[in-house]
Each structure stands twice: as structure tokens, then as C-alpha cells.
Design an enzyme around this catalytic site. Structure first.
Site, PDB file in Angstrom:
ATOM      1  N   CYS A 179      28.343  -3.565  29.866  1.00  0.00           N
ATOM      2  CA  CYS A 179      27.049  -4.216  29.644  1.00  0.00           C
ATOM      3  C   CYS A 179      28.188  -5.579  28.851  1.00  0.00           C
ATOM      4  O   CYS A 179      27.328  -6.419  29.462  1.00  0.00           O
ATOM      5  CB  CYS A 179      27.373  -3.115  28.819  1.00  0.00           C
ATOM      6  N   HIS A 213      24.882   1.761  38.334  1.00  0.00           N
ATOM      7  CA  HIS A 213      24.601   0.569  39.099  1.00  0.00           C
ATOM      8  C   HIS A 213      24.654   1.193  40.629  1.00  0.00           C
ATOM      9  O   HIS A 213      24.358   1.950  40.644  1.00  0.00           O
ATOM     10  CB  HIS A 213      26.866   0.252  39.415  1.00  0.00           C
TER      11      HIS A 213
HETATM   12  P1  AMP Z   1      31.568   4.486  40.612  1.00  0.00           P
HETATM   13  O1  AMP Z   1      32.882   5.047  40.697  1.00  0.00           O
HETATM   14  O2  AMP Z   1      30.331   4.437  41.460  1.00  0.00           O
HETATM   15  O3  AMP Z   1      31.196   4.533  39.403  1.00  0.00           O
HETATM   16  O4  AMP Z   1      31.754   2.987  40.686  1.00  0.00           O
HETATM   17  C1  AMP Z   1      32.054   1.934  40.102  1.00  0.00           C
HETATM   18  C2  AMP Z   1      33.002   0.575  40.477  1.00  0.00           C
HETATM   19  O5  AMP Z   1      33.176  -0.314  39.716  1.00  0.00           O
HETATM   20  C3  AMP Z   1      33.614   0.313  41.579  1.00  0.00           C
HETATM   21  O6  AMP Z   1      33.524   0.922  42.778  1.00  0.00           O
HETATM   22  C4  AMP Z   1      34.786  -0.740  40.923  1.00  0.00           C
HETATM   23  O7  AMP Z   1      35.975  -0.736  42.240  1.00  0.00           O
HETATM   24  C5  AMP Z   1      33.892  -1.118  41.118  1.00  0.00           C
HETATM   25  N1  AMP Z   1      34.355  -2.022  38.791  1.00  0.00           N
HETATM   26  C6  AMP Z   1      35.393  -1.108  38.120  1.00  0.00           C
HETATM   27  N2  AMP Z   1      34.871  -2.131  37.489  1.00  0.00           N
HETATM   28  C7  AMP Z   1      34.764  -3.543  37.530  1.00  0.00           C
HETATM   29  C8  AMP Z   1      34.753  -4.691  37.591  1.00  0.00           C
HETATM   30  N3  AMP Z   1      35.247  -5.957  36.351  1.00  0.00           N
HETATM   31  N4  AMP Z   1      33.804  -5.623  38.594  1.00  0.00           N
HETATM   32  C9  AMP Z   1      33.882  -5.366  39.520  1.00  0.00           C
HETATM   33  N5  AMP Z   1      33.469  -4.017  39.862  1.00  0.00           N
HETATM   34  C10 AMP Z   1      34.388  -3.372  38.690  1.00  0.00           C
HETATM   35 ZN    ZN Z   2      26.604  -0.264  29.744  1.00  0.00          ZN
END
Ligand code: AMP
Ligand code: ZN
Length: 113
Positions: free
Chosen positions: A7, A99
Site C-alpha cells: 500500500c 501481488h
Molecule cells: P511473496 O513472498 O509472494 O509475498 O512475495 C513478496 C515479494 O515482494 C518478494 O519477492 C520480495 O522480494 C518483494 N518485495 C518485498 N519488499 C519489496 C520492496 N520494497 N520493493 C520491491 N519488492 C519487494
Molecule cells: Zn496493502
């Protein structure tokens, strides 16, 4: 959602490498890429997962998928890609805001787990 990192990214409160933005979604580069190209398509509206979507949320997610498909060539994914959305503990979901991972830029493993 006050404490949700996606968010905050969607609102521009936390920086990210955006490759696309419109009124209802962003597509950003994953901060910890698992493949040569690793993008995240993120609806701006907060909901946790596909199991928590309303029908209108599902339409937003559908448009996210449509946009990924339309932009794939421009994003360097002309040779193909994989789409994944993790849910819950068994799915290893770490960010509780839906996502869609877009993985590509290389030949991926045939098996997903
Ligand atoms: P999931 O484990 O499927 O919830 O994926 C979350 C993803 O978000 C992971 O691949 C992380 O590397 C990515 N992630 C977490 N924080 C950030 C951020 N600040 N910017 C870009 N990607 C992020
Ligand atoms: Zn959110």
C-alpha cells in the site's frame, strides 16, 4: 492498510522501481529478483490474496493480467514468462497484499516446486 508495504509503495510513500502505473495498479521490479526479470504486478486496492477477492477485485486482477500480457514484449519477456501468486503459509506468501509475480528473462525450471 496502515502497515502494508505494498500500500505504501502504491501510494508512493516508499520508493520502488515502477515500470508501469495507472489508476488501479502498479508494476514494479522485485527488490530481491529470483530471475533475470522479476516483476510484481500489484493492485493499488488492498486485499490479501485470491481467496479474499470480491468479484470486482477479481476484475482488477484480470486487468492486471491483461496489462502484463500486453506489456510483456516491452518488458523483455518476448520469449515467455511465468506468473505466480503466492497465498498463505504453504504458498510462502510474505507480503499480505495480493501481488502477481512475473518471472522471466531466462529459461525457467520445468517444475515449480
Ligand atoms: P511473496 O513472498 O509472494 O509475498 O512475495 C513478496 C515479494 O515482494 C518478494 O519477492 C520480495 O522480494 C518483494 N518485495 C518485498 N519488499 C519489496 C520492496 N520494497 N520493493 C520491491 N519488492 C519487494
Ligand atoms: Zn496493502
Amino acid at each position: 492498510m496502515a502497515d502494508c508495504i505494498f500500500c505504501k509503495i502504491a501510494a508512493g510513500e516508499i520508493p520502488s522501481e515502477k515500470v508501469y502505473e495507472d489508476e488501479e495498479m502498479i508494476i514494479i521490479k522485485d527488490i530481491n529478483p529470483q530471475t533475470k526479470i522479476h516483476l510484481l504486478a500489484i493492485p493499488k486496492k488492498h486485499f490479501e490474496s485470491v481467496s479474499d477477492m470480491t468479484e470486482s477485485d477479481a476484475q482488477i486482477v484480470g486487468r492486471c493480467l491483461y496489462k502484463i500480457g500486453k506489456m510483456a514484449d516491452k518488458l523483455g519477456l518476448e520469449n515467455g514468462y511465468r506468473i505466480v501468486s503466492n497465498k498463505g503459509d504453504d504458498g510462502c506468501q510474505s507480503v499480505k497484499h495480493l501481488h502477481i509475480h512475473v518471472l522471466g528473462g531466462q529459461k525457467l525450471a520445468e517444475k515449480m516446486c
